[in-house]
Design an enzyme around this catalytic site. Structure first.
Site, PDB file in Angstrom:
ATOM      1  N   SER A 284       0.721  -0.851  -0.062  1.00 52.85           N
ATOM      2  CA  SER A 284      -0.186   0.298  -0.264  1.00 52.85           C
ATOM      3  C   SER A 284       0.726   0.745  -0.217  1.00 52.85           C
ATOM      4  O   SER A 284       2.077   1.119  -0.284  1.00 52.85           O
ATOM      5  CB  SER A 284      -1.081   0.011   0.867  1.00 52.85           C
ATOM      6  OG  SER A 284      -0.342   0.358   2.406  1.00 52.85           O
ATOM      7  N   ASP A 285      -0.055   2.489  -0.379  1.00 52.17           N
ATOM      8  CA  ASP A 285       0.673   3.076  -0.389  1.00 52.17           C
ATOM      9  C   ASP A 285       0.880   4.004   1.363  1.00 52.17           C
ATOM     10  O   ASP A 285      -0.049   3.003   2.123  1.00 52.17           O
ATOM     11  CB  ASP A 285      -0.033   4.470  -1.249  1.00 52.17           C
ATOM     12  CG  ASP A 285       1.288   5.962  -1.153  1.00 52.17           C
ATOM     13  OD1 ASP A 285       2.361   5.595  -1.006  1.00 52.17           O
ATOM     14  OD2 ASP A 285       0.854   6.996  -2.395  1.00 52.17           O
ATOM     15  N   ALA A 286       1.184   4.994   1.937  1.00 54.81           N
ATOM     16  CA  ALA A 286       1.702   4.976   3.282  1.00 54.81           C
ATOM     17  C   ALA A 286      -0.267   4.983   3.628  1.00 54.81           C
ATOM     18  O   ALA A 286      -0.290   5.918   3.515  1.00 54.81           O
ATOM     19  CB  ALA A 286       1.808   6.604   3.848  1.00 54.81           C
TER      20      ALA A 286
END
Length: 568
Positions: A284-286
């Protein structure tokens, strides 16, 4: 999942590697499996904190923010020496190893590389990031950015991208993947399903890729397919919705039920895995971004991100709380045992593919300052100079203004337009640096300061016309998280530094970190984009202004912002 699929692209594991993966998985406790799902962040080499990540949480990985070489070497050594299972250690290696090592090579932004129109430079960018990153003990590059910069108003993509031509983005993006992975690091292409359409920032809101299925397939889909075919080991998922594909793959999905890709199984599994054939690791992104926090409660979203198809959960809002949410999600079956084991298997497979399990990889497991310093080579600096020389772009030129010389333009008024300082801010005081460089060339340089008076009491118009031979604007406004636009905020009173003398005094506007400032200065007749503010870039810029070097860069995106008046 079929364990034999790990023999195929992108992991290419041997029977021995697979045996390590399966035995390791079978020996892991529930706590160890849970910890592997997390990759968090490190800003320093603070030993108690890093030891806790390794021992108390058994984390799968850590992302390092830029540090001095001594500090990153210490941090990596602490993390790896205290981890039962070797860690994935990542950094944002988008424009050089300076994304992790403060003294590392600042190669050039991705858009500067694209402006050279030479695929070899994208490959070299990957090599530089890989060589220097490996010397620092890093094994995972959160790059390349293969978003397509369609919307000039997007406050994040901008010079981080390879421009707005899908073919160039695909070709150069896959070249970076090849270069960095040859040096022993895993590439992570980002941000699926593709940023650059929306003008909003996924750090602040769930953004949208609003292309039709057919448009997406020909653009973003083709770009991701090429990177996957090149062998990209990981894909980073954005908090970005793709409504057309979500609706196609789930026809009964209500509009309010459409989720960002990080929480959308139809995009992660049906589109990315099945249709595009991605067999690697999904991260995932942040998870601290509002784009993930808004659509679903955090307690539900933390485990659902993994249940939906992400293998690694990036960062935490609060480690203790998010860890508890993930644990509860496993215990209550939100994440099934089958899904948990699949995610951990891919994490272990990535580590094995990098040789972390048996020390056969290229990455230093106990890096040193000396080893890092030796990897930062003169060759890399030379490549960076070539990119600066070939990437700087003369977008518009008033006939006869260039080249500059003190005999023609002795008195220069320098307008500095710089971003506020702080985390992720642009390079500090570039105005002062350029002032010194011009003075070394023999110019008399005055930095503009607005007068204190209001309307009717300001300096006379003739003061500028009579006292200066050249007006030089230097804009250093970079894209960064948590902003909603990258526009020029002019000085008071009444835009005191707006270029209103273009028809009376030769005026040049130089944009260092944003190619779209013509929107705000459309009548400027000579406009230059450099796409970076590194020492090599500024040196190349001065050489070009003085006529010692020609302008060679192309426009990787539309600097005219689709407006007719910006071409005047």
């Amino acid at each position: 999942m079929d364990i034999n699929s790990l023999k195929e692209k992108p992991f290419y594991l041997t029977e021995t590697d697979i045996e390590w993966v399966t035995k390791t998985l079978a020996s892991m406790s529930d706590k160890e499996k849970l910890g592997q799902l997390f990759t968090t962040i490190a800003y320093t080499s603070e030993e108690p904190y890093l030891e806790s990540l390794s021992k108390d949480y058994c984390l799968g990985g850590v992302m390092c923010r830029p540090m001095p070489s001594e500090e990153i070497a210490k941090a990596v050594s602490i993390l790896q020496s205290n981890s039962k299972i070797p860690m994935l250690l990542a950094a944002n290696l988008e424009k050089g190893a300076a994304g992790a090592i403060l003294s590392g090579t600042s190669f050039g932004s991705q858009m500067q590389v694209a402006a050279t129109d030479n695929v070899e430079n994208a490959y070299r960018l990957g090599k530089v990031c890989g060589r220097e990153g490996a010397a620092a003990g890093l094994n995972w590059s959160f790059a390349p950015v293969i978003d397509i910069d369609y919307n000039f108003r997007n406050p994040i993509t901008n010079i981080r991208t390879l421009g707005s031509d899908p073919e160039r983005v695909a070709t150069m993006g896959s070249a970076y993947v090849k270069g960095v992975q040859e040096e022993g690091l895993a590439a992570s292409v980002k941000h699926f399903p593709g940023d650059g359409c929306d003008e909003r920032d996924q750090h602040l809101v769930t953004s949208v890729n609003d292309m039709s299925v057919e448009e997406w397939d020909k653009t973003y889909g083709a770009v991701y397919k090429k990177a996957i075919d090149e062998g990209a080991k990981t894909v980073m998922i954005g908090h970005i919705m793709q409504p057309a594909y979500s609706k196609k793959l789930r026809p009964d999905l209500a509009d309010q039920a459409i989720m960002p890709a990080t929480l959308a199984p139809e995009l992660l599994n049906d589109l990315l895995r099945d249709q595009l054939g991605f067999n690697g690791l999904i991260v995932s992104d942040a998870s601290t971004m509002a784009g993930m926090l808004i659509p679903m409660s955090r307690e539900k979203a933390v485990p659902y991100c993994i249940a939906a198809g992400c293998d690694i959960f990036l960062f935490t809002r609060n480690m203790e709380e998010d860890y508890a949410y993930m644990k509860k999600g496993i215990e209550e079956g939100v994440i099934s045992q089958e899904r948990l084991n699949e995610a951990v298997t891919r994490i272990l497979a990535l580590k094995a593919s990098l040789g972390l399990h048996d020390g056969s990889g290229k990455v230093a497991m106990s890096p040193t300052h000396e080893g890092i310093r030796s990897a930062i080579s003169a060759e890399h600096d030379g490549w960076s100079k070539e990119v600066a020389d070939n990437g700087i772009t003369l977008v518009k030129e008033e006939k006869g203004v260039l080249p500059l010389s003190p005999s023609r333009y002795k008195r220069v008024l320098l307008y500095g337009i710089e971003t506020a300082q702080g985390f992720f801010a642009a390079r500090e005081d570039v105005t002062g640096i350029i002032k010194n460089m011009l003075e070394d060339e023999g110019f008399e340089v005055t930095v503009f300061q607005p007068s204190a008076g209001l309307e009717g009491m300001t300096d006379p118009f003739s003061k500028i016309v009579d006292n200066y031979d050249l007006l030089l604007y230097v804009a250093n406004l970079t894209t960064k998280s948590n902003q909603t636009s990258v526009r020029i905020e002019w000085a008071q009173p009444m835009g005191a530094n707006v270029p209103v003398y273009v028809n009376m005094v030769p005026t040049i506007f130089i944009s260092l970190e944003n190619p779209y400032h013509l929107l705000d200065v459309p009548r400027v007749k000579t406009f230059i984009n450099t796409y970076a503010s590194s020492d090599n870039t500024l040196t190349a810029l001065i050489d070009k202004l003085m006529g010692r070097s020609t302008f060679k860069g192309i426009n990787p995106s539309d600097p005219f912002c689709g407006r007719w008046d910006t071409r005047l």
